[in-house]
Motif scaffolding. Sequence first.
Motif, PDB file in Angstrom:
ATOM      1  N   LYS A 102      15.963 -31.852  29.521  1.00 51.05           N
ATOM      2  CA  LYS A 102      14.858 -32.680  30.018  1.00 51.05           C
ATOM      3  C   LYS A 102      13.622 -31.821  30.259  1.00 51.05           C
ATOM      4  N   ARG A 103      13.812 -30.668  30.889  1.00 56.42           N
ATOM      5  CA  ARG A 103      12.679 -29.757  31.117  1.00 56.42           C
ATOM      6  C   ARG A 103      12.068 -29.309  29.792  1.00 56.42           C
ATOM      7  N   CYS A 105      11.974 -31.049  27.014  1.00 59.78           N
ATOM      8  CA  CYS A 105      11.203 -32.169  26.466  1.00 59.78           C
ATOM      9  C   CYS A 105       9.855 -32.305  27.167  1.00 59.78           C
ATOM     10  N   VAL A 106       9.843 -32.091  28.484  1.00 54.55           N
ATOM     11  CA  VAL A 106       8.575 -32.109  29.228  1.00 54.55           C
ATOM     12  C   VAL A 106       7.693 -30.947  28.779  1.00 54.55           C
ATOM     13  N   CYS A 109       5.845 -31.803  25.661  1.00 53.03           N
ATOM     14  CA  CYS A 109       4.662 -32.634  25.890  1.00 53.03           C
ATOM     15  C   CYS A 109       3.480 -31.786  26.363  1.00 53.03           C
ATOM     16  N   MET A 212       5.702 -38.367  28.507  1.00 45.68           N
ATOM     17  CA  MET A 212       6.138 -37.424  29.526  1.00 45.68           C
ATOM     18  C   MET A 212       6.382 -38.135  30.860  1.00 45.68           C
ATOM     19  N   LEU A 216       9.959 -38.099  32.909  1.00 46.97           N
ATOM     20  CA  LEU A 216      10.060 -37.638  34.295  1.00 46.97           C
ATOM     21  C   LEU A 216      10.636 -38.707  35.218  1.00 46.97           C
TER      22      LEU A 216
END
Length: 459
Positions: A102-103, A105-106, A109, A212, A216
């Motif tokens: 997840k981090r 993917c952020v 962005c 994003m 989140l």
Amino acid sequence: MELFFYTVFGGLAAVVAVMELSKNNKDRINTSSAFNSFKNNYLLVYSLMMAGDWLQGPYVYYLYSTYGYGKGDIGQLFIAGFGSSMLFGTIVGSLADKQGRKRACVTYCITYILSCITKHSPQYKVLMLGRILGGIATSLLFSAFESWLVAEHFKRGFDQQWLSLTFSKAIFLGNGLVAILSGLFGNVLVDTLALGPVAPFDAASCFLAIGMAIILSSWTENFGDPSENKDLLTQFRGAAVAIASDEKIALLGAIQSLFEGSMYTFVFLWTPALSPNDEEIPHGFIFATFMLASMLGSSLASRLMSRSSLRVESYMQIVFAVSSAALMLPILTTFLVVPSGVKGGSISFSGCIQLLGFCAFESCVGIFWPSIMKMRSQYIPEEARSTIMNFFRIPLNIFVCVVLYNVDAFPITVMFGMCSIFLLVACILQRRLMVISDKPKTEDWQMKDRDAESEPLNI
């Protein structure tokens, strides 16, 4: 000749519509409401991420040229992007496995938004920084999101077959419909509204920011191997050992590099192939036609993967053979069709034949993406998924950099011939992958037969 372009586009659109509307229960997979909610959330995020990517593509070269840079300088900027993906891709892939998908993917962005911001500066060093950031972002786009999806899919206890449904829909939307809409939207921003060539990059930043925010607020974190605190070097070594020790993983990496290398080379070659004498061709419309052909391929892939009796390893041999034949057309037309020496004008007869072949190749691309995703989910170990996937991209990026550097050194027919040979080799390797993936099953049956023969008969 305008009628020819409309006919090809209309024909593909009709076939895609018929295929999607005519799906019956055999072509559909019965799923749960929880999975559908999970799938739709991922598809929304993936479509926004791809919109951010597709909006930039058609205008990168054009933007650099408006800043006064020549072909050589622009070529160096493009090489910097692929080189960055090659050098930093494996590192960010390992960080994704270690620090969380997840981090990662952020981070994609944020990195891509920063890359878009650099496009406002005409300074070469700033643009070079933007290409380096874009290369890092590309590595994350093609590893972190898929790794998060696969891990989260199994963590939530969903059926493995349902994963292929998400893959095929992601390609249908993200690499098909979204690409077409992004091209049209970018055209409106630049030409209709006259906002300038930077406008698509600003729009891309907005889509990436929205995606994003959804990540989140709605995604949970997952890791490659949370049980062990491994450093990056250990992860690299583990990924390399996994590739070297498992022939299926090594074959999968070679197949992916050969196909994607040919695909990216095709991206650079289709324009000069269709207009060798500076014929006037509608580049944007042809691009949309290619994306429609890709949608056709992904729609066909969803039908193929919904049948449990049909294995991906089997039909992909045919896909690689067809794609190899499609990229042979520019060579065949050189010998079979009398070339025109007239400058300008509309697309030639030879160009029409090649366009049909290129549409066939793009259909193969549409089948390739969800199919390779499914094979990766089966063969690549979860604990180093992002790392291994970015290892696969190292030979790909080296190949593309070499092609970009020498694009003017070889005739276009030689380049297409090279791609056709690579795809034929991919077909052979795919055959090998199918054979060795059957071995465990065959050996199990043989052992059972031997055990049955050795058992005494109770009469």
